[in-house]
Scaffold this motif. Structure first.
Motif, mmCIF file in Angstrom:
data_model
loop_
_atom_site.group_PDB
_atom_site.id
_atom_site.type_symbol
_atom_site.label_atom_id
_atom_site.label_comp_id
_atom_site.label_asym_id
_atom_site.label_seq_id
_atom_site.Cartn_x
_atom_site.Cartn_y
_atom_site.Cartn_z
ATOM 1 N N VAL A 100 -93.875 55.508 -15.225
ATOM 2 C CA VAL A 100 -93.187 56.673 -15.788
ATOM 3 C C VAL A 100 -92.769 56.363 -17.212
ATOM 4 C CG1 VAL A 100 -91.198 58.208 -15.556
ATOM 5 C CG2 VAL A 100 -92.324 57.322 -13.514
ATOM 6 N N GLN A 101 -93.086 57.293 -18.104
ATOM 7 C CA GLN A 101 -92.658 57.124 -19.493
ATOM 8 C C GLN A 101 -91.387 57.938 -19.721
ATOM 9 O OE1 GLN A 101 -95.662 57.420 -22.596
ATOM 10 N NE2 GLN A 101 -94.207 58.490 -23.884
ATOM 11 N N GLY A 102 -90.459 57.391 -20.472
ATOM 12 C CA GLY A 102 -89.233 58.134 -20.720
ATOM 13 C C GLY A 102 -88.386 57.500 -21.803
ATOM 14 N N ARG A 103 -87.213 58.110 -22.006
ATOM 15 C CA ARG A 103 -86.274 57.616 -23.021
ATOM 16 C C ARG A 103 -85.413 56.501 -22.410
ATOM 17 N NH1 ARG A 103 -83.428 62.663 -23.059
ATOM 18 N NH2 ARG A 103 -84.904 63.308 -21.469
ATOM 19 N N LEU A 104 -85.103 55.516 -23.229
ATOM 20 C CA LEU A 104 -84.311 54.383 -22.736
ATOM 21 C C LEU A 104 -82.881 54.481 -23.265
ATOM 22 C CD1 LEU A 104 -86.887 51.497 -23.364
ATOM 23 C CD2 LEU A 104 -86.580 52.851 -21.289
ATOM 24 N N TYR A 105 -81.947 54.318 -22.381
ATOM 25 C CA TYR A 105 -80.525 54.330 -22.743
ATOM 26 C C TYR A 105 -79.853 53.096 -22.147
ATOM 27 C CZ TYR A 105 -81.207 59.285 -23.855
ATOM 28 O OH TYR A 105 -81.638 60.461 -24.393
#
Lengths: 229, 264
Positions: free
Chosen positions: B190-195
């Protein structure tokens, strides 16, 4: 959002070896059946996310968590609770036969409904693939696969449904696309709710008719008729 | 002299896009003040949620994949512009542009809303250092313009940003969350934003890189305490955006907590 201080009273393991906890907290912090509360360890300011807690058992002093708790939590760990949040279950007046069905790997989130149902002399059956613990003798237990055959028995159906199971629900219940459920149904849509509705972040979106709803603020308990399934 | 490129906020702290919704939730009842409110991303047309949204934890943070669901620009203006106008602090609308040729019309529409103080534009994934000037030219606005660049793309954009900065088109660069890939529970990638706090060292390095070149930068990424925000300001940030720490309701610090407010 209301904030409360709480303490981990006890850590225990359920039958599925999940590490769960009794939480001591003020009465106002106790989530009702189907509601959730966000928990942070006090003094741990670098935790990226809250732990989302649902109740499995409720007492005057606190509640037993239905979901696993972080390994770092120990007895006497101090917590900051935000909530309770969301819409919980509401047993309609006049209910005589109640079916609780869990499509998740636990029945725990449905457990707080058992005592009030029995106190109101409601006949109760649980459908699950996992064995529930500490179930009163009056409650009948069936495998989940028998639910389609017994769908005409309850006058209210209550589901614990991981969001990924929603699209397969019709198939699981052996219902044709045009079939309706023979009774009203409420579903706790189990999904991640990291922002608690503050950010409308969209992680917990649930398909609804011509739109979507967010489990964190519109749910997590929905009237099944309001959802697309 | 204050020009249209100047952003003037009463506090240096604001939220990052995607953290506090399209208008601030009334349940956020504490009463400190953000210097500005940044809306969730708004695209030209309605965007549905991702087919399989995910939150995947990793040590020090988490990956978020949502698809940025939003009602689309026209519906957002209809729904929210009155509430934006009533807010006591400046409102910065975040535009999610998917194509270079739509940015001009989006800005034209949003400028008519008269309730906004600035526009923050997310850098579309396909815009490269070579096409960045054309994208910025297309984003010509009467309102101050902030370009949000994902952290991991900053170093590759530095030269282009320096040139653009000398033309005084942008008011500031803000730092967006880096993107990454992690396996979900079903082993799907899964690709996504990192926080999360693990992002902070990378964020502060990006702030310093841009600030040293004289590019106005709004810092952000992994800021979980006031002291970290101050560190970012010391590294050259003009302001700081807080992200997922806002979901806790307050920004902790050694000397106490800064309660965050619902700007209404």
């Amino acid at each position: 959002m209301r904030e409360f201080l709480a303490t981990v009273r006890e850590i225990r393991y359920d039958l599925q070896r999940n590490r769960i906890a009794w939480i001591d907290c003020p009465p106002g912090a106790i989530p009702q059946a189907g509601q959730y509360i966000q928990a942070w360890m006090m003094d741990d300011f670098s935790a990226p996310l809250a732990s989302t807690l649902f109740p499995a058992q409720i007492t005057e002093r606190g509640f037993l968590t239905a979901c696993p708790v972080p390994l770092i939590w120990e007895p006497r760990t101090r917590l900051e609770l935000h909530g309770p949040n969301g819409r919980g279950f509401l047993l309609p007046g006049g209910t005589k036969r109640l079916a609780l069905a869990s499509f998740a790997n636990t029945v725990a989130r449905l457990m707080p409904l058992i005592r009030p149902a029995l106190e109101n002399e409601i006949a109760l059956a649980i459908f699950s693939e996992v064995l529930p613990q500490e179930i009163p003798a009056e409650v009948e237990i069936y495998p989940l696969e028998s639910l389609p055959e017994l769908l005409t028995w309850p006058d209210v159906l209550i589901l614990d449904l991981p969001v990924k199971s929603l699209s397969q629900l019709r198939h699981s219940l052996k219902l044709a696309p045009s079939d309706h459920l023979p009774c009203p149904a409420q579903a706790l849509i189990y999904t991640c709710m990291p922002c608690t509705g503050l950010g409308s972040c969209g992680v917990c979106c649930v398909p609804a008719h011509r739109h979507w709803k967010m489990a964190c603020q519109d749910g997590p308990v929905f009237d099944l008729n309001d959802l697309e399934w | 002299m204050v020009t249209k490129f100047d952003l003037v906020f009463s506090s240096s702290y604001m939220n990052a896009t995607g953290m506090l919704g399209f208008v601030v939730n009334p349940r956020h009842t504490e009463s400190a003040r953000l210097g500005a409110f940044v809306t969730n991303p708004i695209s030209l047309t309605r965007r549905k949620p991702a087919r399989a949204p995910e939150v995947i934890s990793f040590p020090g943070g988490f990956l978020l994949h949502t698809g940025h669901p939003n009602p689309g620009l026209r519906a957002a203006i209809q729904r929210y512009s009155d509430r934006w106008a009533r807010m006591e602090i400046p409102v910065v609308v975040h535009l999610l542009c998917e194509r270079i040729n739509e940015v001009g019309s989006m800005i034209e529409r949003i400028e008519k809303s008269h309730s906004l103080s600035a526009i923050e534009i997310g850098l579309p994934p396909h815009v490269t250092a070579a096409t960045l000037p054309a994208f910025i030219q297309a984003a010509n606005s009467e309102l101050p313009l902030i370009l949000q660049i994902p952290l991991e793309r900053v170093s590759g954009m530095v030269e282009a940003l320096e040139k653009i900065n000398s033309n005084q088109i942008l008011s500031a660069i803000s730092l967006g969350p880096p993107r990454g890939i992690l396996p979900a529970s079903d082993e799907r990638l899964v690709q996504g934003r990192l926080y999360g706090p693990a992002i902070f060292p990378q964020a502060i390095a990006a702030v310093r890189l841009l600030a040293n070149l004289g590019i106005p930068v709004i810092g952000g990424g992994g800021v979980y305490s006031l002291s970290q925000a101050e560190m970012m300001m010391a590294a050259g940030a003009r302001a700081v955006q807080f992200d997922t720490v806002l979901w806790r309701g307050h920004i902790p610090d050694q000397g106490g907590v800064l309660k965050f407010t619902p700007p209404v």
